[in-house]
Design a protein around this motif. Sequence first.
Motif, PDB file in Angstrom:
ATOM      1  N   UNK A   1      -2.164  -8.341  -0.332  1.00 24.40           N
ATOM      2  CA  UNK A   1      -2.707  -8.209  -1.683  1.00 24.40           C
ATOM      3  C   UNK A   1      -2.755  -6.727  -2.024  1.00 24.40           C
ATOM      4  N   UNK A   2      -2.323  -6.422  -3.225  1.00 24.48           N
ATOM      5  CA  UNK A   2      -2.391  -5.043  -3.705  1.00 24.48           C
ATOM      6  C   UNK A   2      -3.024  -5.072  -5.086  1.00 24.48           C
ATOM      7  N   UNK A   3      -4.051  -4.275  -5.287  1.00 25.06           N
ATOM      8  CA  UNK A   3      -4.758  -4.317  -6.561  1.00 25.06           C
ATOM      9  C   UNK A   3      -4.716  -2.963  -7.242  1.00 25.06           C
TER      10      UNK A   3
ATOM     11  N   UNK B   1       0.822  -1.199   0.000  1.00 27.96           N
ATOM     12  CA  UNK B   1       0.000   0.000   0.000  1.00 27.96           C
ATOM     13  C   UNK B   1       0.866   1.263   0.000  1.00 27.96           C
TER      14      UNK B   1
END
Lengths: 167, 324
Positions: free
Chosen positions: B192-194, B123
């Motif tokens: 998780x990074x989207x 993030x």
Amino acid sequence: MLKVQEIRELIKLIDESSIDEFSYESNGTKVSMKKEKESFQVEEVPKSSRSTYEPVQVEVDEKPVATAEKSKSVATQEVEETAASTNYDHEIVSPMVGTFYSSPTPDSDPFVQKGEKVKSNSVVCIVEAMKLFNEIEAEVNGEIVEVLVENGELVEYGQPLFRVKSE
Amino acid sequence: MESTRNDLIELLEKNKDDYVSGQELSRQLNISRTAVWKHMKELEKDGYMIEAVSRKGYRITQFPSKLSPNTIQWGLHTNWIGKKIIHREQVDSTQIIANQLAREGAEHGTIVIADEQTAGKGRMSRPWHSAKGKGIWMSIVLRPNMMPQHAPQLTLLTATVLAECIDHYMGVRPSIKWPNDIFIHGKKTAGILTEMQAEQDRIQYVVLGIGINVNQDEHDIPPELRSIATSVKQETNQEWDLRESIQHILSGFEVSYEHYMANGFAHIKQTWEKYGYRIGETVTVETLQRTWQTVIVGIAEDGALLIKEEDGNVDKLYSAEIQW
């Protein structure tokens, strides 16, 4: 912004209705109308030649808080319009609810600033929700004339983020 | 070429306790025996050991542990995910490569995977430590046919896929910290990074970045992170095959994604809340504007975090960091 035709239509509808007061706001434009009842029913002065049903004159002004005041002897309706800036023709809006980030990381410079030129594929900001980072592109070539939100602000779906004067 | 090689592996896999004759392979794959032999030499480069015995044929004696498009695709029974795999030994970040490929038109389900990331990111570009060969560092390119405002739900979906894989396949029950961090025994194990490129009403692409600490020993984790980060190995006392783990995640993802696209978020919400961390507890929540104490109620129908303020009102949060 409302077209003159649409304002006329509104006046007609309100004229024929029992509504005394009406106001409408969208994209920095505000229209408000008010009937003065006792004088309203008295007479129709054909002062305006623009339309046959129109008992009043309507003025739409581009200046902020411009009021069209008419003679008191005729039925009066006021149309008021405020436009913060009309020097734009495109708004970049948020495609989702989330946090508005003006720069890629907290320490870096903003993607764009007021007065800056952008291309349609220029990234102008990030909107983040649930750790999904949405890079928003300008979608038009032009100049950023106004930044409408601040870094870290929560934005709604469809909320305007930037105003762009396209080329 | 690659599909022939996959078919060859499949044939040998089906008969792994037995020998398959060169003639039989040649017939089934519809290629010459010389071509079969050439494919086998290529497979050996990927780490397969193939035993050849005259008059009996061929048999796989060892499956590769190293990652490559072939070794991941072998045994991967999916319809669209991982049909195209890009593997690199070392990259700055799989997200950077996957974003670039997506811009160039990479197809739905494309995977970018690396043994090591030198600049893995979390993030707001926070670094993610991704040691060589110790974890799963991968990105998935998706082109979902849905409205952009629903796309954040994909990150919660991915969290449930990872949680179920760790729970069912690796045998330890993880927790999900809203929205999508995976914890085991109170320490961070996966993130998780989207990233998304979208217009107002249409998604161009989504790149889902997944980082999982799998086989790190304690000394592989930087000292300053040891109190807050762990690996699956440390929590299960067992080394895990990365290739198989990836296959479990990919096939689990495909099933879950298709179910979600057909039926909506309700099932994901249910699974998420099953693993949801500290539901009902008071936690510290931080946004860019403020930091405060609040109680987690659960998640909303759209995946937003539900919190109960002191005055009893329930609020929805779309972006915030939960601290503990």
